[in-house]
Design an enzyme around this catalytic site. Structure first.
Site, PDB file in Angstrom:
ATOM      1  N   ILE A 196       2.695   7.106  -1.382  1.00 17.53           N
ATOM      2  CA  ILE A 196       3.842   7.989  -1.577  1.00 17.53           C
ATOM      3  C   ILE A 196       3.827   8.590  -2.972  1.00 17.53           C
ATOM      4  O   ILE A 196       4.104   9.789  -3.150  1.00 17.53           O
ATOM      5  CB  ILE A 196       5.151   7.225  -1.300  1.00 17.53           C
ATOM      6  CG1 ILE A 196       5.221   6.879   0.189  1.00 17.53           C
ATOM      7  CG2 ILE A 196       6.366   8.047  -1.708  1.00 17.53           C
ATOM      8  CD1 ILE A 196       6.280   5.860   0.536  1.00 17.53           C
ATOM      9  N   VAL A 216       0.836  -1.201   0.000  1.00 19.07           N
ATOM     10  CA  VAL A 216       0.000   0.000   0.000  1.00 19.07           C
ATOM     11  C   VAL A 216       0.874   1.255   0.000  1.00 19.07           C
ATOM     12  O   VAL A 216       0.548   2.260  -0.642  1.00 19.07           O
ATOM     13  CB  VAL A 216      -0.946   0.009   1.227  1.00 19.07           C
ATOM     14  CG1 VAL A 216      -1.741   1.304   1.301  1.00 19.07           C
ATOM     15  CG2 VAL A 216      -1.894  -1.182   1.176  1.00 19.07           C
ATOM     16  N   CYS A 217       2.012   1.188   0.685  1.00 24.83           N
ATOM     17  CA  CYS A 217       2.873   2.361   0.871  1.00 24.83           C
ATOM     18  C   CYS A 217       3.255   3.065  -0.431  1.00 24.83           C
ATOM     19  O   CYS A 217       3.148   4.297  -0.523  1.00 24.83           O
ATOM     20  CB  CYS A 217       4.136   1.986   1.649  1.00 24.83           C
ATOM     21  SG  CYS A 217       3.810   1.431   3.338  1.00 24.83           S
ATOM     22  N   PRO A 218       3.702   2.336  -1.470  1.00 22.84           N
ATOM     23  CA  PRO A 218       4.103   3.061  -2.680  1.00 22.84           C
ATOM     24  C   PRO A 218       2.963   3.817  -3.343  1.00 22.84           C
ATOM     25  O   PRO A 218       3.183   4.870  -3.947  1.00 22.84           O
ATOM     26  CB  PRO A 218       4.661   1.966  -3.593  1.00 22.84           C
ATOM     27  CG  PRO A 218       4.153   0.678  -3.050  1.00 22.84           C
ATOM     28  CD  PRO A 218       3.995   0.894  -1.582  1.00 22.84           C
TER      29      PRO A 218
END
Length: 203
Positions: free
Chosen positions: A54, A49-51
């Protein structure tokens, strides 16, 4: 504990990656320049999920800059890991080149000071930061806090809207921004009689 709105943001200074280089980023870089700061935390580089979050924050960097707002991301990864991630293509799970700095909190002090470090050793995210967003004004005060558990990515458009509402209310004494307000829409006068003007149409 998490610093709440109307309290000072914890100071920080950390190694970071920006535009394929190592640099140092501090809270005073923003407040000293009279800027707002959107400081967001995320669990890990090279995850899932993080990318997506970001990339979205980076893609909105221009819109934030037009409002006098800087954006910086923080995780407990090292600056070397950040650099490797930004040099990895999106197709291969990287984030690619970004227009925002990624700060290394490998000592976990920033995450701890902001109350978002997972400290339970039995938790499979032990040592990582929760998904959190802190909106900090040019005085260095926290104005908004959002914290999600790992599975729910954040809406960057809502972060933009929240900054717009805070800036509007700061610049228009005696007015508040109602739910889902966007620039150009009607606001509420923050007194019992004046608010009726809005409520008559809203009802």
């Amino acid at each position: 504990s998490i610093p709440l709105p109307r309290t000072p943001a914890p100071d920080f200074s950390a190694k970071a990656v920006l535009h394929d280089e190592f640099t140092q980023v501090s809270l005073s870089d923003y407040t000293g320049a009279g800027k707002w700061l959107v400081l967001f935390f995320y669990p890990f580089d090279f995850t899932f999920v993080c990318p997506t979050e970001i990339r979205s924050f980076s893609e909105h960097a221009g819109a934030f800059a037009e409002m006098g707002v800087g954006v910086a991301g923080v995780s407990t990864d090292s600056h070397h890991t950040h650099l490797s991630w930004t040099r990895t293509s999106r197709e291969n799970g990287g984030v690619g080149a970004l227009d925002i700095p990624l700060l290394s909190d490998v000592g976990k002090k920033i995450s701890y000071d902001y109350g978002v470090l997972i400290t339970n050793e039995a938790d499979d995210m032990f040592g990582a930061a929760l998904r959190a967003v802190f909106i900090i004004d040019p005085r260095g005060d926290v104005r908004s806090v959002l914290v999600n558990d790992d599975g729910a990515g954040r809406s960057v458009k809502e972060v933009v809207r929240t900054v717009q509402a805070l800036q509007y209310s700061d610049n228009h004494d005696g007015e508040g921004c109602p739910a889902n307000w966007k620039p150009g829409e009607k606001t509420i006068k923050t007194d019992a009689d004046g608010a009726k003007e809005f409520f008559k149409e809203w009802a």
